[in-house]
Design a protein around this motif. Structure first.
Motif, PDB file in Angstrom:
ATOM      1  N   GLY A  54      -3.713  -5.315  -6.627  1.00 36.28           N
ATOM      2  CA  GLY A  54      -3.093  -6.592  -6.949  1.00 36.28           C
ATOM      3  C   GLY A  54      -1.621  -6.555  -6.653  1.00 36.28           C
ATOM      4  O   GLY A  54      -1.122  -5.668  -5.947  1.00 36.28           O
ATOM      5  N   TRP A  55      -0.896  -7.524  -7.230  1.00 35.75           N
ATOM      6  CA  TRP A  55       0.524  -7.646  -6.940  1.00 35.75           C
ATOM      7  C   TRP A  55       1.307  -6.395  -7.329  1.00 35.75           C
ATOM      8  O   TRP A  55       2.263  -6.028  -6.659  1.00 35.75           O
ATOM      9  CB  TRP A  55       1.105  -8.856  -7.672  1.00 35.75           C
ATOM     10  N   ARG A  56       0.902  -5.725  -8.391  1.00 39.06           N
ATOM     11  CA  ARG A  56       1.667  -4.575  -8.868  1.00 39.06           C
ATOM     12  C   ARG A  56       1.420  -3.327  -8.036  1.00 39.06           C
ATOM     13  O   ARG A  56       2.360  -2.590  -7.701  1.00 39.06           O
ATOM     14  CB  ARG A  56       1.346  -4.289 -10.335  1.00 39.06           C
ATOM     15  N   ASN A  57       0.167  -3.041  -7.689  1.00 36.03           N
ATOM     16  CA  ASN A  57      -0.126  -1.743  -7.071  1.00 36.03           C
ATOM     17  C   ASN A  57      -0.485  -1.808  -5.594  1.00 36.03           C
ATOM     18  O   ASN A  57      -0.820  -0.793  -4.988  1.00 36.03           O
ATOM     19  CB  ASN A  57      -1.238  -1.035  -7.843  1.00 36.03           C
ATOM     20  N   ALA A  58      -0.441  -2.978  -4.979  1.00 36.67           N
ATOM     21  CA  ALA A  58      -0.710  -3.061  -3.548  1.00 36.67           C
ATOM     22  C   ALA A  58       0.396  -2.364  -2.753  1.00 36.67           C
ATOM     23  O   ALA A  58       1.557  -2.344  -3.172  1.00 36.67           O
ATOM     24  CB  ALA A  58      -0.820  -4.521  -3.120  1.00 36.67           C
ATOM     25  N   ASP A  59       0.029  -1.794  -1.616  1.00 34.33           N
ATOM     26  CA  ASP A  59       1.028  -1.126  -0.777  1.00 34.33           C
ATOM     27  C   ASP A  59       2.065  -2.126  -0.258  1.00 34.33           C
ATOM     28  O   ASP A  59       3.264  -1.810  -0.207  1.00 34.33           O
ATOM     29  CB  ASP A  59       0.351  -0.449   0.424  1.00 34.33           C
ATOM     30  N   GLU A  60       1.600  -3.305   0.143  1.00 31.24           N
ATOM     31  CA  GLU A  60       2.493  -4.297   0.731  1.00 31.24           C
ATOM     32  C   GLU A  60       2.189  -5.694   0.194  1.00 31.24           C
ATOM     33  O   GLU A  60       1.029  -6.033  -0.013  1.00 31.24           O
ATOM     34  CB  GLU A  60       2.354  -4.331   2.268  1.00 31.24           C
ATOM     35  N   ILE A  61       3.232  -6.472  -0.029  1.00 33.70           N
ATOM     36  CA  ILE A  61       3.124  -7.909  -0.276  1.00 33.70           C
ATOM     37  C   ILE A  61       3.707  -8.594   0.953  1.00 33.70           C
ATOM     38  O   ILE A  61       4.824  -8.269   1.371  1.00 33.70           O
ATOM     39  CB  ILE A  61       3.909  -8.349  -1.531  1.00 33.70           C
ATOM     40  N   GLN A  62       2.971  -9.515   1.539  1.00 30.41           N
ATOM     41  CA  GLN A  62       3.436 -10.152   2.765  1.00 30.41           C
ATOM     42  C   GLN A  62       3.377 -11.675   2.637  1.00 30.41           C
ATOM     43  O   GLN A  62       2.501 -12.219   1.966  1.00 30.41           O
ATOM     44  CB  GLN A  62       2.584  -9.705   3.956  1.00 30.41           C
ATOM     45  N   MET A  63       4.313 -12.333   3.317  1.00 30.66           N
ATOM     46  CA  MET A  63       4.349 -13.792   3.323  1.00 30.66           C
ATOM     47  C   MET A  63       4.997 -14.284   4.615  1.00 30.66           C
ATOM     48  O   MET A  63       6.138 -13.913   4.910  1.00 30.66           O
ATOM     49  CB  MET A  63       5.142 -14.319   2.119  1.00 30.66           C
ATOM     50  N   PRO A  64       4.302 -15.093   5.411  1.00 29.77           N
ATOM     51  CA  PRO A  64       4.958 -15.706   6.566  1.00 29.77           C
ATOM     52  C   PRO A  64       6.015 -16.690   6.066  1.00 29.77           C
ATOM     53  O   PRO A  64       5.732 -17.521   5.202  1.00 29.77           O
ATOM     54  CB  PRO A  64       3.815 -16.454   7.276  1.00 29.77           C
TER      55      PRO A  64
END
Length: 306
Positions: A226-236
């Protein structure tokens, strides 16, 4: 002055970067069966009273006004980032992080999750609650004894929990959004940021524009991401630029101008991910075709059984 009742699940300030000079873009349904060109950003991802709350004085649009303020500050900050002010200032970083935190929670996906969790918890509580206790709760809430019809309805519900559903009040859903979004924003602030320049307009977006990605591991079968433990957060952020937030403290925050081939390759992977996470609609600029070659699997359930 009338209150704003048409609420955008994805704000116009964000969608306009994917639109042409007339503020029109292309909408493609998540199942890829409908392609609707020439859609104005005022009409897409808009629902009536989506963020309204009931108060003692009637319906309130204060949450929509709050979201508009958050969007306004983020819009200015994103504009500075795209114009070369990267890494962003502390104020701009906070503005964008808060915008992302709310965007993670303000759409249909999160609302459906709140509804499914609320339904499951209430049914679990009712299944383990004696009918006498439920009747007592009725007396406390209504200040009277239940009549015969209400008793029959109560009995039917207790005996047919699998045939009924409980939906949290919209006030409760919005209250949860207001409580959790700043916590998600704090997670974004703790990450390392980089801005990817893909060299040319090649990115799409969707009604769920913030996505997360992690390198597959054997632990994924037992622990969710999820938001806390994901390797990457991405947004165009636009058809040309994407924002990526990582945990790696060795990473130096900067804008990365990708070479053309690499920029298009990374964009293709991000497009696949953003389109896959869409709930209903995918959007892109009229002069681009970022869905070319992408075939999507059916929409995944919000809550997965393990």
């Amino acid at each position: 002055m009338s209150e704003p009742r048409r609420h955008h699940l994805v704000p116009q300030m964000y969608l306009k970067r994917f639109a042409d000079s007339k503020q029109r873009l292309v909408m493609v349904s998540r199942d890829q069966t409908k392609r609707l060109p020439g859609q104005h950003i005022k009409t897409v991802c808009a629902q009536t009273d989506y963020y309204s709350v009931e108060t003692d004085n009637g319906q309130s649009q204060e949450v929509e006004k709050l979201l508009s303020l958050i969007e306004g500050e983020a819009n200015t900050a994103i504009e500075r980032m795209l114009n070369g002010k990267f890494p962003p200032s502390t104020a701009d970083r906070k503005a964008v992080a808060l915008f992302i935190g709310f965007q993670c929670l303000r759409g249909d996906e999160t609302r459906q999750m709140f509804e499914e969790v609320g339904d499951a918890l209430l049914k679990l509580m009712l299944a383990n609650m004696p009918s006498e206790a439920i009747t007592e709760e009725f007396r406390k809430r209504e200040g009277r004894e239940p009549n015969e019809i209400e008793i029959e309805a109560q009995t039917f519900i207790l005996n047919n929990l699998d045939k009924v559903s409980a939906k949290p009040h919209q006030n409760d859903i919005i209250r949860s959004m207001l409580q959790i979004a700043p916590e998600v924003a704090d997670i974004m602030l703790q990450r390392r940021w980089f801005l990817g320049d893909h060299g040319e307009p090649c990115l799409l977006t969707s009604d769920t524009p913030v996505v997360f990605w992690s390198k597959p591991t054997s632990a994924d079968a037992h622990y969710g991401r999820g938001w806390r433990n994901a390797d990457e957060i991405q947004m165009p952020l636009s058809p040309r630029y994407s924002l990526c937030l990582v945990w790696d403290e060795r990473f130096k925050e900067r804008m990365i101008p990708f070479e053309r081939e690499r920029g298009l390759s990374i964009a293709a992977g991000l497009n696949q991910l953003v389109a896959h996470r869409a709930r209903r609609w995918i959007f892109h600029h009229p002069d681009t075709d970022p869905l070319k070659g992408i075939t999507l699997d059916p929409v995944e359930p919000v809550i997965k059984a393990r």
